[in-house]
Design a protein around this motif. Structure first.
Motif, PDB file in Angstrom:
ATOM      1  N   UNK A  57     -17.340 -10.589 -39.302  1.00 36.92           N
ATOM      2  CA  UNK A  57     -18.350  -9.927 -38.464  1.00 36.92           C
ATOM      3  C   UNK A  57     -19.554 -10.834 -38.213  1.00 36.92           C
ATOM      4  N   UNK A  58     -19.996 -11.542 -39.240  1.00 36.58           N
ATOM      5  CA  UNK A  58     -21.144 -12.456 -39.064  1.00 36.58           C
ATOM      6  C   UNK A  58     -20.807 -13.620 -38.133  1.00 36.58           C
ATOM      7  N   UNK A  59     -19.604 -14.160 -38.270  1.00 37.38           N
ATOM      8  CA  UNK A  59     -19.191 -15.255 -37.384  1.00 37.38           C
ATOM      9  C   UNK A  59     -19.111 -14.765 -35.935  1.00 37.38           C
ATOM     10  N   UNK A  60     -18.569 -13.560 -35.743  1.00 33.24           N
ATOM     11  CA  UNK A  60     -18.508 -12.997 -34.397  1.00 33.24           C
ATOM     12  C   UNK A  60     -19.903 -12.784 -33.849  1.00 33.24           C
ATOM     13  N   UNK A  61     -20.800 -12.233 -34.664  1.00 39.10           N
ATOM     14  CA  UNK A  61     -22.178 -11.979 -34.231  1.00 39.10           C
ATOM     15  C   UNK A  61     -22.854 -13.272 -33.778  1.00 39.10           C
ATOM     16  N   UNK A  62     -22.667 -14.345 -34.526  1.00 38.91           N
ATOM     17  CA  UNK A  62     -23.262 -15.637 -34.148  1.00 38.91           C
ATOM     18  C   UNK A  62     -22.726 -16.120 -32.799  1.00 38.91           C
ATOM     19  N   UNK A  69     -23.713 -14.169 -25.156  1.00 40.90           N
ATOM     20  CA  UNK A  69     -23.842 -12.865 -24.478  1.00 40.90           C
ATOM     21  C   UNK A  69     -24.827 -12.928 -23.325  1.00 40.90           C
ATOM     22  N   UNK A  70     -24.501 -12.175 -22.285  1.00 41.08           N
ATOM     23  CA  UNK A  70     -25.380 -12.031 -21.134  1.00 41.08           C
ATOM     24  C   UNK A  70     -25.437 -10.555 -20.781  1.00 41.08           C
ATOM     25  N   UNK A  71     -26.515 -10.132 -20.141  1.00 43.52           N
ATOM     26  CA  UNK A  71     -26.596  -8.721 -19.759  1.00 43.52           C
ATOM     27  C   UNK A  71     -25.427  -8.322 -18.863  1.00 43.52           C
ATOM     28  N   UNK A  72     -24.949  -7.135 -19.080  1.00 42.99           N
ATOM     29  CA  UNK A  72     -23.863  -6.596 -18.266  1.00 42.99           C
ATOM     30  C   UNK A  72     -24.406  -6.288 -16.874  1.00 42.99           C
ATOM     31  N   UNK A  73     -23.722  -6.754 -15.852  1.00 46.52           N
ATOM     32  CA  UNK A  73     -24.145  -6.521 -14.479  1.00 46.52           C
ATOM     33  C   UNK A  73     -23.303  -5.393 -13.889  1.00 46.52           C
ATOM     34  N   UNK A  74     -23.922  -4.230 -13.703  1.00 49.25           N
ATOM     35  CA  UNK A  74     -23.212  -3.097 -13.126  1.00 49.25           C
ATOM     36  C   UNK A  74     -22.890  -3.399 -11.673  1.00 49.25           C
ATOM     37  N   UNK A  75     -21.652  -3.226 -11.292  1.00 41.42           N
ATOM     38  CA  UNK A  75     -21.242  -3.458  -9.913  1.00 41.42           C
ATOM     39  C   UNK A  75     -20.838  -2.154  -9.235  1.00 41.42           C
ATOM     40  N   UNK A  76     -20.563  -1.129  -9.999  1.00 40.08           N
ATOM     41  CA  UNK A  76     -20.129   0.158  -9.464  1.00 40.08           C
ATOM     42  C   UNK A  76     -21.365   1.014  -9.246  1.00 40.08           C
ATOM     43  N   UNK A  77     -21.711   1.220  -7.982  1.00 38.29           N
ATOM     44  CA  UNK A  77     -22.942   1.934  -7.645  1.00 38.29           C
ATOM     45  C   UNK A  77     -22.668   3.426  -7.466  1.00 38.29           C
ATOM     46  N   UNK A  78     -23.728   4.192  -7.334  1.00 41.55           N
ATOM     47  CA  UNK A  78     -23.563   5.619  -7.063  1.00 41.55           C
ATOM     48  C   UNK A  78     -22.898   5.827  -5.707  1.00 41.55           C
ATOM     49  N   UNK A  79     -23.138   4.930  -4.789  1.00 34.04           N
ATOM     50  CA  UNK A  79     -22.481   4.998  -3.484  1.00 34.04           C
ATOM     51  C   UNK A  79     -20.973   4.774  -3.636  1.00 34.04           C
ATOM     52  N   UNK A  80     -20.597   3.821  -4.490  1.00 26.63           N
ATOM     53  CA  UNK A  80     -19.180   3.590  -4.777  1.00 26.63           C
ATOM     54  C   UNK A  80     -18.545   4.835  -5.393  1.00 26.63           C
ATOM     55  N   UNK A  81     -19.278   5.502  -6.284  1.00 28.55           N
ATOM     56  CA  UNK A  81     -18.781   6.723  -6.909  1.00 28.55           C
ATOM     57  C   UNK A  81     -18.583   7.816  -5.869  1.00 28.55           C
ATOM     58  N   UNK A  82     -19.541   7.978  -4.971  1.00 27.45           N
ATOM     59  CA  UNK A  82     -19.402   8.972  -3.902  1.00 27.45           C
ATOM     60  C   UNK A  82     -18.160   8.688  -3.059  1.00 27.45           C
TER      61      UNK A  82
END
Length: 83
Positions: A36-41, A47-60
């Motif tokens: 777990x520690x090796x994975x965390x490192x 890691x980078x912030x997750x970029x949401x691509x599915x918008x509310x318009x896409x959901x509609x």
């Protein structure tokens, strides 16, 4: 905004489950901790912030397509039953 934060946590633990905990072949608790520690490192280094691509318009749009599909399927079933 809370849902997005919780989704991030769920995604992280899903990755941990798939990449660290499975397969469950640990000989002792220290080995789990080390992995777990090796994975965390590694994760923190890349890691980078997750970029949401599915918008509310896409959901509609998706829901509208599903509605059309359901109506079309019900009409086809009614025609088939009438025949």
């Amino acid at each position: 905004m809370h849902a997005s934060w919780l989704n991030q946590v769920e995604i992280y633990f899903s990755v941990v489950q798939r990449k660290v905990v499975t397969p469950n072949d640990f000989t002792d608790l220290a080995q789990v901790e080390d992995r777990l520690r090796a994975f965390e490192d590694r994760y923190n280094a890349t890691a980078q912030p997750f970029q949401w691509k599915f918008t509310t318009s896409d959901l509609d749009d998706l829901l509208a397509r599903l509605d059309r599909h359901t109506v079309d399927h019900q009409e086809e079933s009614a025609v088939a039953l009438a025949a």
